[in-house]
Design a protein around this motif. Sequence first.
Motif, PDB file in Angstrom:
ATOM      1  N   LEU A   1      -4.998  12.450  -9.246  1.00 60.35           N
ATOM      2  CA  LEU A   1      -5.955  11.720  -8.428  1.00 60.35           C
ATOM      3  C   LEU A   1      -6.424  10.453  -9.138  1.00 60.35           C
ATOM      4  CD1 LEU A   1      -8.173  14.615  -7.004  1.00 60.35           C
ATOM      5  CD2 LEU A   1      -6.268  13.438  -5.892  1.00 60.35           C
TER       6      LEU A   1
ATOM      7  N   ASP B   1      -4.853   8.468 -10.865  1.00 53.60           N
ATOM      8  CA  ASP B   1      -3.879   7.374 -10.871  1.00 53.60           C
ATOM      9  C   ASP B   1      -4.098   6.425  -9.698  1.00 53.60           C
ATOM     10  OD1 ASP B   1      -1.247   9.655 -11.914  1.00 53.60           O
ATOM     11  OD2 ASP B   1      -2.606   8.421 -13.131  1.00 53.60           O
ATOM     12  N   SER B   2      -5.005   6.770  -8.800  1.00 53.95           N
ATOM     13  CA  SER B   2      -5.321   5.895  -7.673  1.00 53.95           C
ATOM     14  C   SER B   2      -5.898   4.594  -8.211  1.00 53.95           C
ATOM     15  CB  SER B   2      -6.338   6.563  -6.746  1.00 53.95           C
ATOM     16  OG  SER B   2      -5.783   7.715  -6.142  1.00 53.95           O
TER      17      SER B   2
ATOM     18  N   ILE C   1       0.447   5.782  -0.114  1.00 53.84           N
ATOM     19  CA  ILE C   1      -0.338   7.013  -0.232  1.00 53.84           C
ATOM     20  C   ILE C   1       0.606   8.117  -0.672  1.00 53.84           C
ATOM     21  CG2 ILE C   1      -1.775   8.712   0.957  1.00 53.84           C
ATOM     22  CD1 ILE C   1      -2.605   6.505   2.891  1.00 53.84           C
TER      23      ILE C   1
ATOM     24  N   HIS D   1       0.847  -1.187   0.000  1.00 52.10           N
ATOM     25  CA  HIS D   1       0.000   0.000   0.000  1.00 52.10           C
ATOM     26  C   HIS D   1       0.887   1.242   0.000  1.00 52.10           C
ATOM     27  CE1 HIS D   1      -2.672  -3.060   1.755  1.00 52.10           C
ATOM     28  NE2 HIS D   1      -3.666  -2.357   1.254  1.00 52.10           N
TER      29      HIS D   1
ATOM     30  N   ARG E   1      -1.540  -1.186  -3.837  1.00 53.64           N
ATOM     31  CA  ARG E   1      -2.687  -0.261  -3.802  1.00 53.64           C
ATOM     32  C   ARG E   1      -2.140   1.151  -3.649  1.00 53.64           C
ATOM     33  NH1 ARG E   1      -7.561  -0.063  -5.539  1.00 53.64           N
ATOM     34  NH2 ARG E   1      -7.977  -2.132  -4.692  1.00 53.64           N
ATOM     35  N   LEU E   2      -2.265   1.969  -4.701  1.00 51.37           N
ATOM     36  CA  LEU E   2      -1.793   3.351  -4.689  1.00 51.37           C
ATOM     37  C   LEU E   2      -2.976   4.287  -4.499  1.00 51.37           C
ATOM     38  CD1 LEU E   2       0.348   5.591  -5.142  1.00 51.37           C
ATOM     39  CD2 LEU E   2      -0.147   5.402  -7.593  1.00 51.37           C
ATOM     40  N   THR E   3      -2.878   5.151  -3.516  1.00 49.59           N
ATOM     41  CA  THR E   3      -3.892   6.179  -3.287  1.00 49.59           C
ATOM     42  C   THR E   3      -3.230   7.535  -3.445  1.00 49.59           C
ATOM     43  OG1 THR E   3      -5.075   4.754  -1.726  1.00 49.59           O
ATOM     44  CG2 THR E   3      -5.577   7.115  -1.670  1.00 49.59           C
ATOM     45  N   VAL E   4      -3.776   8.356  -4.315  1.00 43.18           N
ATOM     46  CA  VAL E   4      -3.260   9.708  -4.537  1.00 43.18           C
ATOM     47  C   VAL E   4      -4.248  10.696  -3.919  1.00 43.18           C
ATOM     48  CG1 VAL E   4      -2.485  11.401  -6.222  1.00 43.18           C
ATOM     49  CG2 VAL E   4      -2.174   8.952  -6.671  1.00 43.18           C
TER      50      VAL E   4
ATOM     51  N   ARG F   1      -0.795  14.504  -4.892  1.00 45.21           N
ATOM     52  CA  ARG F   1      -0.802  14.931  -6.293  1.00 45.21           C
ATOM     53  C   ARG F   1       0.498  15.625  -6.656  1.00 45.21           C
ATOM     54  NH1 ARG F   1      -6.001  18.536  -6.991  1.00 45.21           N
ATOM     55  NH2 ARG F   1      -5.496  18.900  -4.822  1.00 45.21           N
TER      56      ARG F   1
END
Lengths: 110, 111
Positions: free
Chosen positions: A83, A85-86, A12, A10, A106-109, A15
């Motif tokens: 965003l 790209d999440s 985070i 994971h 899991r990438l969260t932007v 932007r």
Amino acid sequence: DAGVTQSPTHLIKTRGQQVTLRCSPKSGHDTVSWYQQALGQGPQFIFQYYEEEERQRGNFPDRFSGHQFPNYSSELNVNALLLGDSALYLCASSLDFGYTFGSGTRLTVV
Amino acid sequence: TQLLEQSPQFLSIQEGENLTVYCNSSSVFSSLQWYRQEPGEGPVLLVTVVTGGEVKKLKRLTFQFGDARKDSSLHITAAQPGDTGLYLCAGPVGSARQLTFGSGTQLTVLP
């Protein structure tokens, strides 16, 4: 026999930042493909690496780049994160077109 | 435009019921694969079908490849909660034979 290993699991990011994802292929596999998967959707092909060269590329902007090392491991780099790209980023290794997938990053932007 | 179209997109059924998931294309594929994916995991290969008209069985799962090699179906008999997951069909395309995936069918089997 280890399967495909991806790291981190994971992540985070903010932007505009840059990110590097890593993949170790299954033992004996020489080809690595990267996929982006939005929640509840099928994976979308980003690119494939073979013999340290990008062999095929999907419909993704140049912000997405990659690399394959002599030991067949691979990295996916994404610059100027958006965003959108999440997603779950999947690595698949193969030998003669039999694919094995990793568990993904899991990438969260934000 | 999605090269492989899956239907239905969502399916929620009771334990013990039967179901069929479809994967259709206007293009001919040399082979099609079916994967199951659980949350937080990568897709796991269930089967590869290669010959037009081929039927393969994996316990309660039956896979069929269309005669023209443009479509495939997955039939589950007496579904169980453990069958819950995202079912994906995929086929090789391009010079590198990378996989193109359908949009998936999210199956939920209620106890």
